[in-house]
Design a protein around this motif. Structure first.
Motif, PDB file in Angstrom:
ATOM      1  N   LYS A   4      51.275  28.230  52.483  1.00  0.00           N
ATOM      2  CA  LYS A   4      50.601  29.517  52.634  1.00  0.00           C
ATOM      3  C   LYS A   4      49.410  29.534  51.704  1.00  0.00           C
ATOM      4  O   LYS A   4      49.538  29.289  50.510  1.00  0.00           O
ATOM      5  N   VAL A   5      48.248  29.799  52.282  1.00  0.00           N
ATOM      6  CA  VAL A   5      47.014  29.889  51.508  1.00  0.00           C
ATOM      7  C   VAL A   5      46.503  31.312  51.655  1.00  0.00           C
ATOM      8  O   VAL A   5      46.193  31.747  52.764  1.00  0.00           O
ATOM      9  N   ALA A   6      46.466  32.028  50.542  1.00  0.00           N
ATOM     10  CA  ALA A   6      46.039  33.431  50.548  1.00  0.00           C
ATOM     11  C   ALA A   6      46.818  34.232  51.591  1.00  0.00           C
ATOM     12  O   ALA A   6      46.252  35.032  52.333  1.00  0.00           O
ATOM     13  N   VAL A  18      45.190  19.776  44.944  1.00  0.00           N
ATOM     14  CA  VAL A  18      44.556  21.090  44.821  1.00  0.00           C
ATOM     15  C   VAL A  18      43.046  20.959  45.019  1.00  0.00           C
ATOM     16  O   VAL A  18      42.433  21.773  45.710  1.00  0.00           O
ATOM     17  N   LYS A  19      42.448  19.920  44.437  1.00  0.00           N
ATOM     18  CA  LYS A  19      40.999  19.707  44.599  1.00  0.00           C
ATOM     19  C   LYS A  19      40.633  19.546  46.069  1.00  0.00           C
ATOM     20  O   LYS A  19      39.667  20.145  46.552  1.00  0.00           O
ATOM     21  N   GLU A  20      41.411  18.762  46.810  1.00  0.00           N
ATOM     22  CA  GLU A  20      41.142  18.566  48.238  1.00  0.00           C
ATOM     23  C   GLU A  20      41.324  19.862  49.015  1.00  0.00           C
ATOM     24  O   GLU A  20      40.549  20.161  49.931  1.00  0.00           O
ATOM     25  N   LEU A  21      42.328  20.644  48.645  1.00  0.00           N
ATOM     26  CA  LEU A  21      42.562  21.921  49.316  1.00  0.00           C
ATOM     27  C   LEU A  21      41.386  22.869  49.080  1.00  0.00           C
ATOM     28  O   LEU A  21      40.934  23.541  50.010  1.00  0.00           O
ATOM     29  N   ILE A  22      40.881  22.909  47.861  1.00  0.00           N
ATOM     30  CA  ILE A  22      39.721  23.750  47.550  1.00  0.00           C
ATOM     31  C   ILE A  22      38.550  23.355  48.445  1.00  0.00           C
ATOM     32  O   ILE A  22      37.850  24.214  48.987  1.00  0.00           O
ATOM     33  N   ASN A  38      52.791  29.032  43.825  1.00  0.00           N
ATOM     34  CA  ASN A  38      54.059  29.746  43.636  1.00  0.00           C
ATOM     35  C   ASN A  38      54.028  30.593  42.361  1.00  0.00           C
ATOM     36  O   ASN A  38      54.970  30.597  41.567  1.00  0.00           O
ATOM     37  N   ASP A  39      52.929  31.308  42.163  1.00  0.00           N
ATOM     38  CA  ASP A  39      52.709  32.223  41.040  1.00  0.00           C
ATOM     39  C   ASP A  39      52.606  31.533  39.684  1.00  0.00           C
ATOM     40  O   ASP A  39      52.684  32.190  38.649  1.00  0.00           O
ATOM     41  N   GLU A  40      52.423  30.211  39.665  1.00  0.00           N
ATOM     42  CA  GLU A  40      52.226  29.467  38.423  1.00  0.00           C
ATOM     43  C   GLU A  40      50.773  28.993  38.375  1.00  0.00           C
ATOM     44  O   GLU A  40      50.283  28.398  39.343  1.00  0.00           O
ATOM     45  N   PHE A  41      50.096  29.226  37.260  1.00  0.00           N
ATOM     46  CA  PHE A  41      48.707  28.802  37.120  1.00  0.00           C
ATOM     47  C   PHE A  41      48.616  27.281  37.028  1.00  0.00           C
ATOM     48  O   PHE A  41      49.450  26.646  36.388  1.00  0.00           O
ATOM     49  N   GLU A  59      47.208  30.637  45.906  1.00  0.00           N
ATOM     50  CA  GLU A  59      46.241  31.725  45.831  1.00  0.00           C
ATOM     51  C   GLU A  59      45.038  31.247  45.044  1.00  0.00           C
ATOM     52  O   GLU A  59      45.175  30.517  44.059  1.00  0.00           O
ATOM     53  N   PHE A  60      43.854  31.655  45.465  1.00  0.00           N
ATOM     54  CA  PHE A  60      42.614  31.394  44.755  1.00  0.00           C
ATOM     55  C   PHE A  60      42.179  32.703  44.116  1.00  0.00           C
ATOM     56  O   PHE A  60      41.977  33.697  44.815  1.00  0.00           O
ATOM     57  N   LEU A  61      42.031  32.704  42.798  1.00  0.00           N
ATOM     58  CA  LEU A  61      41.721  33.929  42.064  1.00  0.00           C
ATOM     59  C   LEU A  61      40.407  33.786  41.316  1.00  0.00           C
ATOM     60  O   LEU A  61      40.064  32.709  40.843  1.00  0.00           O
ATOM     61  N   TYR A  62      39.707  34.903  41.205  1.00  0.00           N
ATOM     62  CA  TYR A  62      38.472  34.966  40.429  1.00  0.00           C
ATOM     63  C   TYR A  62      38.621  36.107  39.437  1.00  0.00           C
ATOM     64  O   TYR A  62      38.954  37.223  39.824  1.00  0.00           O
TER      65      TYR A  62
END
Length: 69
Positions: A4-6, A18-22, A38-41, A59-62
Motif C-alpha cells: 500500500k502506497v499512500a 525504497v529509493k526505487e519506489l520513490i 508500517n509507521d516506522e521511519f 507513506e511519503f511525508l513532508y
C-alpha cells in the motif's frame, strides 16, 4: 508483491528498494521526503538498501516549517 502506497494498493516486483519506489512513484522533491514503512521511519541514508516487503504500508511525508510573526 502487493503493497500500500499512500493508502492505495499497488503491485511491484520483489526486491524493490525504497529509493526505487520513490523513483517509480515519481515523488515530488525526493530530497525532502520522509518515508515510513508500517509507521516506522526509514533513515534517508538507508533508502538504497531498505527493501519493501509484501504487505508493507508506505507513506511519503513532508514536514513543513513555519513560524509566528
Amino acid at each position: 508483491m502487493f503493497i500500500k502506497v499512500a493508502g492505495e494498493k499497488k503491485e511491484y516486483p520483489e526486491g524493490l528498494t525504497v529509493k526505487e519506489l520513490i523513483e517509480k512513484e515519481d515523488v515530488e522533491t525526493p530530497q525532502y521526503v520522509t518515508v515510513t514503512i508500517n509507521d516506522e521511519f526509514v533513515e534517508s541514508g538507508a533508502f538504497e538498501t531498505t527493501e519493501v516487503k509484501d504487505g508493507d504500508e508506505i507513506e511519503f511525508l513532508y514536514f513543513m516549517g513555519g513560524g509566528a510573526r
